[in-house]
Motif scaffolding. Structure first.
Motif, PDB file in Angstrom:
ATOM      1  N   PHE A  72       0.830  -1.205   0.000  1.00 41.66           N
ATOM      2  CA  PHE A  72       0.000   0.000   0.000  1.00 41.66           C
ATOM      3  C   PHE A  72       0.865   1.256   0.000  1.00 41.66           C
ATOM      4  O   PHE A  72       0.651   2.181  -0.797  1.00 41.66           O
ATOM      5  CB  PHE A  72      -0.920  -0.006   1.223  1.00 41.66           C
ATOM      6  N   ASN A  73       1.856   1.284   0.890  1.00 45.20           N
ATOM      7  CA  ASN A  73       2.726   2.456   0.985  1.00 45.20           C
ATOM      8  C   ASN A  73       3.539   2.647  -0.294  1.00 45.20           C
ATOM      9  O   ASN A  73       3.710   3.777  -0.771  1.00 45.20           O
ATOM     10  CB  ASN A  73       3.657   2.298   2.184  1.00 45.20           C
ATOM     11  N   LEU A  74       4.018   1.527  -0.862  1.00 44.76           N
ATOM     12  CA  LEU A  74       4.812   1.613  -2.092  1.00 44.76           C
ATOM     13  C   LEU A  74       3.966   2.140  -3.249  1.00 44.76           C
ATOM     14  O   LEU A  74       4.384   3.042  -3.986  1.00 44.76           O
ATOM     15  CB  LEU A  74       5.399   0.239  -2.419  1.00 44.76           C
ATOM     16  N   ASP A  75       2.770   1.570  -3.428  1.00 45.86           N
ATOM     17  CA  ASP A  75       1.884   2.018  -4.515  1.00 45.86           C
ATOM     18  C   ASP A  75       1.490   3.485  -4.327  1.00 45.86           C
ATOM     19  O   ASP A  75       1.494   4.270  -5.285  1.00 45.86           O
ATOM     20  CB  ASP A  75       0.620   1.150  -4.558  1.00 45.86           C
ATOM     21  N   ARG A  76       1.162   3.861  -3.110  1.00 45.99           N
ATOM     22  CA  ARG A  76       0.732   5.234  -2.835  1.00 45.99           C
ATOM     23  C   ARG A  76       1.874   6.216  -3.104  1.00 45.99           C
ATOM     24  O   ARG A  76       1.661   7.289  -3.692  1.00 45.99           O
ATOM     25  CB  ARG A  76       0.281   5.346  -1.382  1.00 45.99           C
ATOM     26  N   PHE A  77       3.085   5.824  -2.698  1.00 51.22           N
ATOM     27  CA  PHE A  77       4.241   6.696  -2.908  1.00 51.22           C
ATOM     28  C   PHE A  77       4.520   6.892  -4.394  1.00 51.22           C
ATOM     29  O   PHE A  77       4.723   8.021  -4.858  1.00 51.22           O
ATOM     30  CB  PHE A  77       5.462   6.092  -2.205  1.00 51.22           C
ATOM     31  N   ILE A  78       4.508   5.796  -5.152  1.00 48.24           N
ATOM     32  CA  ILE A  78       4.847   5.892  -6.576  1.00 48.24           C
ATOM     33  C   ILE A  78       3.750   6.624  -7.349  1.00 48.24           C
ATOM     34  O   ILE A  78       4.039   7.470  -8.206  1.00 48.24           O
ATOM     35  CB  ILE A  78       5.099   4.488  -7.156  1.00 48.24           C
ATOM     36  N   VAL A  79       2.497   6.308  -7.049  1.00 46.92           N
ATOM     37  CA  VAL A  79       1.393   6.975  -7.748  1.00 46.92           C
ATOM     38  C   VAL A  79       1.411   8.474  -7.469  1.00 46.92           C
ATOM     39  O   VAL A  79       1.205   9.296  -8.373  1.00 46.92           O
ATOM     40  CB  VAL A  79       0.048   6.351  -7.322  1.00 46.92           C
ATOM     41  N   SER A  80       1.684   8.835  -6.221  1.00 46.50           N
ATOM     42  CA  SER A  80       1.674  10.259  -5.882  1.00 46.50           C
ATOM     43  C   SER A  80       2.860  11.002  -6.484  1.00 46.50           C
ATOM     44  O   SER A  80       2.816  12.227  -6.629  1.00 46.50           O
ATOM     45  CB  SER A  80       1.682  10.433  -4.357  1.00 46.50           C
ATOM     46  N   ASN A  81       3.924  10.275  -6.821  1.00 44.98           N
ATOM     47  CA  ASN A  81       5.121  10.923  -7.362  1.00 44.98           C
ATOM     48  C   ASN A  81       5.195  10.889  -8.882  1.00 44.98           C
ATOM     49  O   ASN A  81       6.154  11.434  -9.459  1.00 44.98           O
ATOM     50  CB  ASN A  81       6.383  10.271  -6.779  1.00 44.98           C
ATOM     51  N   ILE A  82       4.264  10.207  -9.524  1.00 45.50           N
ATOM     52  CA  ILE A  82       4.233  10.223 -10.994  1.00 45.50           C
ATOM     53  C   ILE A  82       3.602  11.544 -11.447  1.00 45.50           C
ATOM     54  O   ILE A  82       2.456  11.837 -11.113  1.00 45.50           O
ATOM     55  CB  ILE A  82       3.441   9.026 -11.552  1.00 45.50           C
ATOM     56  N   ARG A  83       4.370  12.336 -12.157  1.00 50.59           N
ATOM     57  CA  ARG A  83       3.875  13.628 -12.637  1.00 50.59           C
ATOM     58  C   ARG A  83       3.476  13.520 -14.103  1.00 50.59           C
ATOM     59  O   ARG A  83       4.162  12.883 -14.900  1.00 50.59           O
ATOM     60  CB  ARG A  83       4.955  14.700 -12.482  1.00 50.59           C
ATOM     61  N   LYS A  84       2.362  14.111 -14.445  1.00 47.83           N
ATOM     62  CA  LYS A  84       1.916  14.138 -15.837  1.00 47.83           C
ATOM     63  C   LYS A  84       2.840  15.062 -16.631  1.00 47.83           C
ATOM     64  O   LYS A  84       3.052  16.225 -16.268  1.00 47.83           O
ATOM     65  CB  LYS A  84       0.477  14.639 -15.933  1.00 47.83           C
ATOM     66  N   ARG A  85       3.434  14.525 -17.688  1.00 49.47           N
ATOM     67  CA  ARG A  85       4.386  15.275 -18.488  1.00 49.47           C
ATOM     68  C   ARG A  85       3.848  15.432 -19.912  1.00 49.47           C
ATOM     69  O   ARG A  85       2.814  14.864 -20.268  1.00 49.47           O
ATOM     70  CB  ARG A  85       5.743  14.574 -18.493  1.00 49.47           C
ATOM     71  N   ARG A  87       5.255  14.259 -22.569  1.00 47.68           N
ATOM     72  CA  ARG A  87       5.475  13.032 -23.333  1.00 47.68           C
ATOM     73  C   ARG A  87       5.156  11.811 -22.462  1.00 47.68           C
ATOM     74  O   ARG A  87       5.571  11.739 -21.307  1.00 47.68           O
ATOM     75  CB  ARG A  87       6.917  12.952 -23.830  1.00 47.68           C
ATOM     76  N   PHE A  88       4.418  10.857 -23.048  1.00 48.27           N
ATOM     77  CA  PHE A  88       4.055   9.638 -22.316  1.00 48.27           C
ATOM     78  C   PHE A  88       5.288   8.809 -21.979  1.00 48.27           C
ATOM     79  O   PHE A  88       5.337   8.149 -20.938  1.00 48.27           O
ATOM     80  CB  PHE A  88       3.067   8.807 -23.153  1.00 48.27           C
ATOM     81  N   GLY A  89       6.308   8.851 -22.872  1.00 48.84           N
ATOM     82  CA  GLY A  89       7.513   8.055 -22.638  1.00 48.84           C
ATOM     83  C   GLY A  89       8.203   8.427 -21.346  1.00 48.84           C
ATOM     84  O   GLY A  89       8.728   7.562 -20.636  1.00 48.84           O
ATOM     85  N   SER A  90       8.221   9.708 -21.008  1.00 49.56           N
ATOM     86  CA  SER A  90       8.848  10.158 -19.762  1.00 49.56           C
ATOM     87  C   SER A  90       8.093   9.624 -18.547  1.00 49.56           C
ATOM     88  O   SER A  90       8.692   9.189 -17.564  1.00 49.56           O
ATOM     89  CB  SER A  90       8.886  11.688 -19.722  1.00 49.56           C
ATOM     90  N   GLU A  91       6.763   9.649 -18.642  1.00 50.23           N
ATOM     91  CA  GLU A  91       5.947   9.114 -17.553  1.00 50.23           C
ATOM     92  C   GLU A  91       6.169   7.606 -17.397  1.00 50.23           C
ATOM     93  O   GLU A  91       6.304   7.092 -16.276  1.00 50.23           O
ATOM     94  CB  GLU A  91       4.475   9.398 -17.807  1.00 50.23           C
ATOM     95  N   PHE A  92       6.206   6.904 -18.530  1.00 50.10           N
ATOM     96  CA  PHE A  92       6.387   5.448 -18.485  1.00 50.10           C
ATOM     97  C   PHE A  92       7.763   5.091 -17.922  1.00 50.10           C
ATOM     98  O   PHE A  92       7.905   4.146 -17.144  1.00 50.10           O
ATOM     99  CB  PHE A  92       6.218   4.859 -19.890  1.00 50.10           C
ATOM    100  N   LEU A  93       8.777   5.856 -18.306  1.00 51.12           N
ATOM    101  CA  LEU A  93      10.128   5.613 -17.792  1.00 51.12           C
ATOM    102  C   LEU A  93      10.175   5.833 -16.289  1.00 51.12           C
ATOM    103  O   LEU A  93      10.846   5.093 -15.560  1.00 51.12           O
ATOM    104  CB  LEU A  93      11.117   6.555 -18.487  1.00 51.12           C
ATOM    105  N   GLN A  94       9.437   6.795 -15.805  1.00 54.81           N
ATOM    106  CA  GLN A  94       9.373   7.059 -14.377  1.00 54.81           C
ATOM    107  C   GLN A  94       8.704   5.908 -13.626  1.00 54.81           C
ATOM    108  O   GLN A  94       9.062   5.602 -12.488  1.00 54.81           O
ATOM    109  CB  GLN A  94       8.609   8.369 -14.130  1.00 54.81           C
ATOM    110  N   ALA A  95       7.733   5.263 -14.277  1.00 55.27           N
ATOM    111  CA  ALA A  95       6.995   4.174 -13.635  1.00 55.27           C
ATOM    112  C   ALA A  95       7.621   2.801 -13.869  1.00 55.27           C
ATOM    113  O   ALA A  95       7.135   1.809 -13.318  1.00 55.27           O
ATOM    114  CB  ALA A  95       5.550   4.159 -14.140  1.00 55.27           C
TER     115      ALA A  95
END
Length: 366
Positions: A72-85, A87-95
């Motif tokens: 839960f903490n891991l998913d919440r942390f990563i979801v909250s830190n993914i910023r909409k950019r 380019r989709f590629g930058s977002e995907f690389l972040q995830a």
């Protein structure tokens, strides 16, 4: 209340999101619900996996709670830190790191539930394996005692054969002296003559030997049979002692191996299902369009960044200006004639005092 809880699960800024539209809030409620139910599935899978290991509810529940909180903490942390950019590629690389981790977690937590789903089929496989193990165990234990049992059986057969041979000899001698008395064989004379007496004496001697052999051999045979019974009891005891180990052959690893012997296609689809569940919070955030909340968050972040850059630039200018002012001040002081004369006078006095002090020390050493 439930809406606030799911917004908390999504990792979004609640105060900032309250000023957004209802649709934007609903999007983050959905993301938070996905994060929450992913943790619930992680709890169920991990708790069942530990239950198959420890056969106890409390350690399984405790570990399941810890594991679900971690996910839960891991998913919440990563979801909250993914910023909409842009380019989709930058977002995907972040995830990407979370997606790789999701694949590993999906493989790990899907196995226990696969074991539970295919429990009846796995029990059938384990039953066949246990039966085969029980038969092999009996063969191995029997082979361990086989040499002693075979040796005793061979000795018993030898003792019995010795009695049988002696009985045949006695019967033959009996028949010999009877036919001698009847005159049908031997000397062919009717009556109990010297030859008859000789033959009956041989018979009586052989009969006495037979009694002795029978008595001694029967005692030995009884001892050997008792030894066989003891060996057979030890064999049965050994089989009985090892049977619980075979009956307990149903742990997590045994069930995973048994699952591997079943058709792999159903397990593959279940693993894909868990992979989809594990990656769903990330996918939901990646696929969601850039909305009002993202723009507001970006505005706050860029405003803070601009302010910090301005403050940094102003501080650097302040340092440069202050340095220039101090340089000019000290330059003006250095050019002051009156201050120069004072400094020269003080330096002269200091040198005189040092010279006089040195002279006094030299006088004391003479």
């Amino acid at each position: 209340m439930l809406k606030s809880f799911f917004i908390l699960c999504s990792g979004a800024d609640k105060n900032l999101l309250e000023g957004c539209s209802e649709g934007e809030q609903t999007k983050y409620v959905g993301i938070g619900a996905t994060v929450f139910f992913t943790a619930v599935m992680a709890f169920i899978a991990s708790a069942y996996a530990l239950f198959t290991v420890f056969d106890s509810v409390y350690p399984a529940i405790a570990f399941g709670v810890i594991w679900s909180l971690l996910i839960f903490n891991l998913d919440r942390f990563i979801v909250s830190n993914i910023r909409k950019r842009e380019r989709f590629g930058s977002e995907f690389l972040q995830a990407t790191p979370r997606i790789v981790l999701a694949i590993i977690i999906a493989i790990v937590i899907s196995k226990p539930l696969e074991i539970k789903i295919f429990e009846k089929e796995i029990n059938t496989v384990l039953l066949k394996e246990k039966n085969a193990m029980a038969l092999n165990n009996k063969k191995e234990v029997a082979n361990y005692f086989k040499s002693d049992l075979d040796k005793n059986k061979a000795e018993i057969a030898t003792l019995k054969n010795e009695i049988t041979q002696k009985e045949k000899e006695v019967n033959t001698l009996y028949e010999t002296y009877i036919t001698e008395a009847e005159g049908t064989k031997g000397t062919m004379k009717l009556g109990k003559g010297p030859v008859f007496k000789e033959k009956i004496a041989k018979h009586n001697l052989a009969s006495a030997e037979l009694d002795t052999i029978r008595k001694n051999n029967l005692i030995k045979i009884a001892e050997k049979e008792n030894q066989n019974k003891t060996l057979q009891a030890d064999l049965d005891k050994k089989v009985t002692e090892t049977q619980p180990i075979i009956d307990g052959f149903d742990g997590l690893m045994a069930r995973i191996n048994a699952l591997g012997k079943l058709p792999s296609l159903p397990s593959y689809f279940i693993m894909l299902l868990f992979l989809a569940i594990e990656t769903s919070p990330i996918i939901a955030k990646l696929l969601s369009p850039k909305g009002e909340y993202d723009y507001k968050l970006e505005d706050l972040e860029t405003a803070l960044k601009t302010t910090l850059e301005q403050d940094k630039y102003q501080r650097s200018l302040l340092v440069k200006t202050s340095a220039a002012m101090h340089d000019k001040v000290y330059q003006d002081i250095a050019e002051d004639k009156q201050l120069y004369d004072l400094q020269r006078k003080n330096a002269t006095n200091l040198l005189e005092l040092q010279s006089n002090n040195f002279l006094e020390k030299q006088k004391k050493t003479l």
